[in-house]
Each structure stands twice: as structure tokens, then as C-alpha cells.
Design a protein around this motif. Structure first.
Motif, PDB file in Angstrom:
ATOM      1  N   SER A 124       0.837  -1.192   0.000  1.00 39.60           N
ATOM      2  CA  SER A 124       0.000   0.000   0.000  1.00 39.60           C
ATOM      3  C   SER A 124       0.877   1.249   0.000  1.00 39.60           C
ATOM      4  CB  SER A 124      -0.912  -0.004   1.234  1.00 39.60           C
ATOM      5  OG  SER A 124      -1.699   1.165   1.279  1.00 39.60           O
ATOM      6  N   GLY A 125       0.514   2.232  -0.819  1.00 46.30           N
ATOM      7  CA  GLY A 125       1.278   3.470  -0.888  1.00 46.30           C
ATOM      8  C   GLY A 125       2.373   3.455  -1.935  1.00 46.30           C
ATOM      9  N   SER A 126       2.455   2.391  -2.740  1.00 40.01           N
ATOM     10  CA  SER A 126       3.526   2.297  -3.740  1.00 40.01           C
ATOM     11  C   SER A 126       3.083   2.760  -5.121  1.00 40.01           C
ATOM     12  CB  SER A 126       4.041   0.856  -3.820  1.00 40.01           C
ATOM     13  OG  SER A 126       3.006  -0.046  -4.184  1.00 40.01           O
ATOM     14  N   GLY A 127       1.908   3.403  -5.222  1.00 41.48           N
ATOM     15  CA  GLY A 127       1.461   3.946  -6.498  1.00 41.48           C
ATOM     16  C   GLY A 127       0.657   2.988  -7.348  1.00 41.48           C
ATOM     17  N   ARG A 128       0.173   1.885  -6.747  1.00 42.16           N
ATOM     18  CA  ARG A 128      -0.583   0.893  -7.521  1.00 42.16           C
ATOM     19  C   ARG A 128      -1.871   1.481  -8.099  1.00 42.16           C
ATOM     20  NH1 ARG A 128      -1.714  -3.557  -3.164  1.00 42.16           N
ATOM     21  NH2 ARG A 128      -2.677  -1.681  -2.310  1.00 42.16           N
ATOM     22  N   ARG A 146     -13.476  -3.131 -23.054  1.00 38.42           N
ATOM     23  CA  ARG A 146     -12.352  -3.918 -23.555  1.00 38.42           C
ATOM     24  C   ARG A 146     -11.257  -4.038 -22.505  1.00 38.42           C
ATOM     25  NH1 ARG A 146     -10.379  -1.367 -29.007  1.00 38.42           N
ATOM     26  NH2 ARG A 146      -9.096  -3.264 -28.938  1.00 38.42           N
ATOM     27  N   LEU A 147     -11.306  -3.157 -21.505  1.00 39.25           N
ATOM     28  CA  LEU A 147     -10.322  -3.183 -20.417  1.00 39.25           C
ATOM     29  C   LEU A 147     -11.060  -2.988 -19.098  1.00 39.25           C
ATOM     30  CD1 LEU A 147      -7.314  -3.137 -19.473  1.00 39.25           C
ATOM     31  CD2 LEU A 147      -7.390  -0.661 -19.723  1.00 39.25           C
ATOM     32  N   LEU A 148     -10.871  -3.918 -18.154  1.00 35.85           N
ATOM     33  CA  LEU A 148     -11.491  -3.844 -16.833  1.00 35.85           C
ATOM     34  C   LEU A 148     -10.409  -3.620 -15.797  1.00 35.85           C
ATOM     35  CD1 LEU A 148     -13.833  -4.276 -14.774  1.00 35.85           C
ATOM     36  CD2 LEU A 148     -13.281  -6.723 -14.870  1.00 35.85           C
ATOM     37  N   ALA A 149     -10.608  -2.637 -14.911  1.00 40.76           N
ATOM     38  CA  ALA A 149      -9.637  -2.325 -13.866  1.00 40.76           C
ATOM     39  C   ALA A 149     -10.290  -2.492 -12.499  1.00 40.76           C
ATOM     40  CB  ALA A 149      -9.117  -0.898 -14.028  1.00 40.76           C
ATOM     41  N   VAL A 150      -9.602  -3.211 -11.606  1.00 38.12           N
ATOM     42  CA  VAL A 150     -10.123  -3.476 -10.264  1.00 38.12           C
ATOM     43  C   VAL A 150      -9.034  -3.181  -9.243  1.00 38.12           C
ATOM     44  CG1 VAL A 150     -11.190  -5.177  -8.733  1.00 38.12           C
ATOM     45  CG2 VAL A 150     -11.600  -5.298 -11.203  1.00 38.12           C
ATOM     46  N   ASP A 151      -9.373  -2.428  -8.220  1.00 41.69           N
ATOM     47  CA  ASP A 151      -8.419  -2.086  -7.157  1.00 41.69           C
ATOM     48  C   ASP A 151      -8.676  -2.956  -5.927  1.00 41.69           C
ATOM     49  OD1 ASP A 151      -6.345  -0.790  -5.933  1.00 41.69           O
ATOM     50  OD2 ASP A 151      -7.480   1.006  -5.421  1.00 41.69           O
ATOM     51  N   ASP A 152      -7.611  -3.159  -5.115  1.00 37.71           N
ATOM     52  CA  ASP A 152      -7.721  -3.901  -3.849  1.00 37.71           C
ATOM     53  C   ASP A 152      -8.424  -5.242  -4.044  1.00 37.71           C
ATOM     54  OD1 ASP A 152      -6.434  -1.874  -2.501  1.00 37.71           O
ATOM     55  OD2 ASP A 152      -8.287  -0.886  -1.857  1.00 37.71           O
ATOM     56  N   THR A 153      -7.968  -5.998  -5.009  1.00 37.43           N
ATOM     57  CA  THR A 153      -8.632  -7.255  -5.356  1.00 37.43           C
ATOM     58  C   THR A 153      -8.658  -8.238  -4.199  1.00 37.43           C
ATOM     59  OG1 THR A 153      -7.939  -6.969  -7.648  1.00 37.43           O
ATOM     60  CG2 THR A 153      -8.641  -9.175  -6.987  1.00 37.43           C
ATOM     61  N   ASP A 154      -7.540  -8.396  -3.509  1.00 36.96           N
ATOM     62  CA  ASP A 154      -7.458  -9.400  -2.447  1.00 36.96           C
ATOM     63  C   ASP A 154      -7.533  -8.811  -1.038  1.00 36.96           C
ATOM     64  OD1 ASP A 154      -5.075  -8.079  -2.555  1.00 36.96           O
ATOM     65  OD2 ASP A 154      -3.814  -9.848  -2.794  1.00 36.96           O
ATOM     66  N   ASP A 165     -10.439 -14.665 -19.821  1.00 34.41           N
ATOM     67  CA  ASP A 165     -10.593 -15.737 -20.814  1.00 34.41           C
ATOM     68  C   ASP A 165     -11.705 -15.419 -21.812  1.00 34.41           C
ATOM     69  OD1 ASP A 165      -8.557 -17.142 -19.631  1.00 34.41           O
ATOM     70  OD2 ASP A 165      -9.874 -18.439 -18.439  1.00 34.41           O
ATOM     71  N   SER A 166     -12.678 -14.627 -21.387  1.00 34.41           N
ATOM     72  CA  SER A 166     -13.759 -14.251 -22.298  1.00 34.41           C
ATOM     73  C   SER A 166     -13.320 -13.191 -23.306  1.00 34.41           C
ATOM     74  CB  SER A 166     -14.963 -13.731 -21.506  1.00 34.41           C
ATOM     75  OG  SER A 166     -14.669 -12.492 -20.880  1.00 34.41           O
ATOM     76  N   GLY A 167     -12.126 -12.646 -23.112  1.00 35.75           N
ATOM     77  CA  GLY A 167     -11.577 -11.689 -24.077  1.00 35.75           C
ATOM     78  C   GLY A 167     -11.280 -10.319 -23.531  1.00 35.75           C
ATOM     79  N   THR A 168     -11.796  -9.979 -22.355  1.00 40.20           N
ATOM     80  CA  THR A 168     -11.580  -8.654 -21.769  1.00 40.20           C
ATOM     81  C   THR A 168     -10.244  -8.616 -21.033  1.00 40.20           C
ATOM     82  OG1 THR A 168     -13.961  -8.347 -21.469  1.00 40.20           O
ATOM     83  CG2 THR A 168     -12.512  -6.909 -20.211  1.00 40.20           C
ATOM     84  N   THR A 169      -9.418  -7.643 -21.339  1.00 36.17           N
ATOM     85  CA  THR A 169      -8.160  -7.470 -20.619  1.00 36.17           C
ATOM     86  C   THR A 169      -8.450  -6.958 -19.210  1.00 36.17           C
ATOM     87  OG1 THR A 169      -7.083  -6.908 -22.706  1.00 36.17           O
ATOM     88  CG2 THR A 169      -5.884  -6.384 -20.687  1.00 36.17           C
ATOM     89  N   VAL A 170      -7.772  -7.525 -18.209  1.00 35.94           N
ATOM     90  CA  VAL A 170      -8.046  -7.206 -16.808  1.00 35.94           C
ATOM     91  C   VAL A 170      -6.786  -6.670 -16.139  1.00 35.94           C
ATOM     92  CG1 VAL A 170      -8.790  -8.092 -14.564  1.00 35.94           C
ATOM     93  CG2 VAL A 170      -9.837  -8.974 -16.671  1.00 35.94           C
ATOM     94  N   LEU A 171      -6.916  -5.500 -15.484  1.00 31.42           N
ATOM     95  CA  LEU A 171      -5.870  -4.953 -14.625  1.00 31.42           C
ATOM     96  C   LEU A 171      -6.366  -5.047 -13.188  1.00 31.42           C
ATOM     97  CD1 LEU A 171      -4.937  -1.652 -16.532  1.00 31.42           C
ATOM     98  CD2 LEU A 171      -3.769  -3.852 -16.661  1.00 31.42           C
ATOM     99  N   ALA A 172      -5.623  -5.741 -12.332  1.00 27.40           N
ATOM    100  CA  ALA A 172      -6.066  -5.949 -10.957  1.00 27.40           C
ATOM    101  C   ALA A 172      -4.950  -5.592  -9.987  1.00 27.40           C
ATOM    102  CB  ALA A 172      -6.501  -7.402 -10.750  1.00 27.40           C
ATOM    103  N   VAL A 173      -5.230  -4.661  -9.075  1.00 22.88           N
ATOM    104  CA  VAL A 173      -4.279  -4.289  -8.033  1.00 22.88           C
ATOM    105  C   VAL A 173      -4.391  -5.282  -6.885  1.00 22.88           C
ATOM    106  CG1 VAL A 173      -3.802  -2.578  -6.247  1.00 22.88           C
ATOM    107  CG2 VAL A 173      -4.179  -1.852  -8.596  1.00 22.88           C
ATOM    108  N   CYS A 174      -3.253  -5.730  -6.379  1.00 25.00           N
ATOM    109  CA  CYS A 174      -3.265  -6.714  -5.300  1.00 25.00           C
ATOM    110  C   CYS A 174      -1.994  -6.593  -4.475  1.00 25.00           C
ATOM    111  CB  CYS A 174      -3.384  -8.129  -5.880  1.00 25.00           C
ATOM    112  SG  CYS A 174      -2.011  -8.570  -6.982  1.00 25.00           S
ATOM    113  N   SER A 175      -1.994  -7.239  -3.320  1.00 24.74           N
ATOM    114  CA  SER A 175      -0.787  -7.290  -2.495  1.00 24.74           C
ATOM    115  C   SER A 175       0.102  -8.453  -2.892  1.00 24.74           C
ATOM    116  CB  SER A 175      -1.162  -7.401  -1.010  1.00 24.74           C
ATOM    117  OG  SER A 175      -1.958  -8.551  -0.786  1.00 24.74           O
TER     118      SER A 175
END
Length: 336
Positions: free
Chosen positions: A48-52, A185-193, A213-223
Motif C-alpha cells: 500500500s502506498g507504492s502507487g498501484r 475492452r479493459l477492466l480495472a479493479v483495485d484492492d482485489t485481495d 478468458d472471455s476476451g476482456t483485458t483485466v488490470l487488478a491491483v493486489c498485495s
């Protein structure tokens, strides 16, 4: 035309080259470079705090980078931020796209479908009959809910369940469903875990893998990134500071004119001088002593210069990645 659309990948390819974002008090992140093809699960890992979160928002066109470039689905950042926002969607991002605890699940889904039709629908959509528009909106909702794995019937009060009564994993599924209503086309999720048990964490990553897998690129922030994901690691402020200090110290040790000789080197030079000057008179020996004393003064002066460079390193650290810089950059986010 239809065949070309089917062959074209739905997900957006993500390419970053020296990507960096600076806030009023320092860098939120910098020197981020990676490539991800369409339909890739990208895990942005770090403390946390590293710019994710700032990296997540910058790659989705919500924050403007200060250095380097990135390309999302062929759209270059930071020039095409509006275009990137149109093809991307945010899941859960604290302070930007949070769920309203007073709303019910049905109210959230209905509101998102209405906004989707209002701002992203074509003019032809408004010419349809009200019954057709409602059926189309319901179909989008059902599709997104199914893709997010949200079982509405299993909720305490079904669709009328308030967000405050949802478990953490259920709330995550709802936020993803809301994002998928727009078919991004791009999904972004923060604090995933965040605040998930091991079992729930495994379910969350399985969900994001299925979306990818369905085709959407996923960006997920996690620890901690899961296996099989493209891992992008951000450094915390302490690690970045230590790295910068080490680099500056190394430069100071090897810089011409500031290199300090060791005592052994001084003695070796003195012995060589004695051998070469054997048989010389007393005045020559005195000159050699004076030269040795002068070398000692130079060595002391050179060693004194190293702390000065260390002090300069400390001052330069304010320009490096800091938690305050990430917080300030996040606070300056214009539109989500």
C-alpha cells in the motif's frame, strides 16, 4: 464488416514504456514498462502506498502521466485519454468508483444500465419502444451478473439486498458486474485481495481469470499476484529511497576527482618513491614527506565530499516515489 468485427480481439492490448506519474510532492510511480496482449490478466502487485492505484487509473485514462508513454487498444496515452476511458471500465476503486451502501443491488444495476444507455447508446436506441429498451437493459444486466458470478437469488433479500449487507466477495462481484454492463475492452479493479480469506481470494482470482478468458483485458491491483498472471511490481517509498541512495553513493565512489585512496595504496606509493629515490639527499626525503602529507590532506578532503553527496541524495529523495506523492496524485483525479 461483421466478419472483421468477430475476428478483431475484444480485449485491449496494453503497452507501457517508461510510464510515470508525478504528484505535487513526488512521484507516484515511474519507469513502468510492460506489454500485455488482449485478454490478459495483469496483476499490479505491491505494498500500500507504492502507487498501484495511480498506475491503474493512469492506464485507464483517469490520470495523466508525466513521463513515458502507454498504448491501450491502439490509443496512445496521455494524448487519447478520453478514448481510453470509453473502452475501459472501473470496478472497485476506493474514492473513485465505490458502491453506495444505502443502495440496493437492483438500484445499482438499474442505475448503471440507465447511464450506459444515456451516455454510450446510439441515437437509434432512443427510437425504440420503451418495452424494447427495458428488455435490452435487462439482457445487459443479466449478462453482466452472470459473467461476474453474482447469484442474486442467494443474497439475503435477493436484488433488494442493500450493499451494506453484502459480504466482501459479493460486493466485489457486484462492482465487476456494474463495470461489465458497458462491455468494456479493459477492466480495472483495485484492492482485489483486500480483506479476503484464502478461499474467497481464490474465488476472486478465478472470477477475473474467467473475465480475461472471455476476451476482456483485466488490470487488478493486489498485495500478492496469483500464479499465471502477468505480474507488474511497484516499489514502496522505502525501497525506492534505498535504491536511489545506493545508486548515488556508487556514483560518488567512482566519480573522477573524488576517489579516495586507501592507506595500503598510500604506503605502496611511498615505498615505490623510496626505492626510486634511494641515495638521494635529505632535502629530497623532506620533499617526499611533504608530498605524503599533502596526499593525506587530499584524501581527507575527498572523503569529506562523500557525505555531501549523501546529503544531496537525501534531498533528491523528495523527487522519488513517495506515498504522499501517490496520495496527492490520486486526489487530483479529475473524472473517473
Amino acid at each position: 464488416m461483421g466478419a472483421e468485427a468477430e475476428e478483431r480481439p475484444h480485449g485491449a492490448a496494453v503497452v507501457a514504456d517508461g510510464f510515470g506519474l508525478k504528484g505535487p510532492r513526488g512521484w507516484a510511480f515511474r519507469e513502468v514498462s510492460f506489454r500485455a496482449g488482449p485478454g490478459t490478466l495483469v496483476a499490479i502487485e505491491g505494498p500500500s502506498g507504492s502507487g498501484r492505484t495511480c498506475l491503474l487509473l493512469a492506464l485507464t485514462g483517469r490520470m495523466k502521466a508525466k513521463e513515458g508513454t502507454a498504448e491501450i487498444g491502439g490509443l496512445q496515452l496521455p494524448k487519447k485519454m478520453a478514448g481510453v476511458r470509453r473502452i475501459s471500465a472501473l470496478g472497485h476503486v476506493p474514492g473513485v468508483s465505490e458502491l453506495d451502501p444505502a443502495f440496493t443491488v437492483a438500484e445499482h444495476l438499474g442505475e448503471r444500465a440507465l447511464l450506459q444507455r444515456r451516455f454510450d447508446g446510439s441515437v437509434r436506441t432512443f427510437l425504440r419502444r420503451p418495452s424494447e429498451r427495458r428488455a435490452s437493459a435487462r439482457a445487459r444486466i443479466d449478462e453482466a451478473v452472470a459473467a461476474a458470478g453474482l447469484d442474486l437469488a442467494a443474497l439475503p433479500k435477493g436484488e433488494r439486498t442493500s450493499v451494506r449487507d453484502l459480504e466482501r466477495l459479493e460486493a466485489l462481484r457486484l462492482s465487476i458486474a456494474l463495470a461489465l454492463i458497458g462491455r468494456p475492452r479493459l477492466l480495472a479493479v483495485d484492492d482485489t485481495d483486500l480483506k479476503l480469506s484464502d478461499a474467497d481470494r481464490a474465488e476472486a482470482w478465478a472470477l477475473l481469470r474467467s473475465v480475461a478468458d472471455s476476451g476482456t483485458t483485466v488490470l487488478a491491483v493486489c498485495s500478492e499476484a496469483p500464479e499465471g498472471a502477468l505480474r507488474i511490481t511497484t516499489l514502496d517509498a522505502t525501497t525506492a529511497a534505498d535504491t536511489a541512495t545506493a545508486a548515488i553513493d556508487k556514483a560518488a565512489d567512482t566519480a573522477p576527482g573524488t576517489e579516495a585512496r586507501t592507506d595500503d595504496e598510500a604506503e605502496a606509493e611511498a615505498d615505490t618513491a623510496d626505492d626510486n629515490e634511494a641515495g638521494a639527499d635529505t632535502d629530497t626525503a623532506d620533499d617526499a614527506d611533504d608530498a605524503t602529507a599533502a596526499d593525506t590532506k587530499v584524501n581527507k578532503a575527498s572523503k569529506a565530499q562523500v557525505p555531501d553527496k549523501a546529503d544531496k541524495a537525501d534531498s533528491d529523495l523528495t523527487e522519488d516515489t513517495t506515498e504522499e506523492g501517490a496520495a496527492d496524485a490520486l486526489a487530483e483525479t479529475g473524472r473517473a
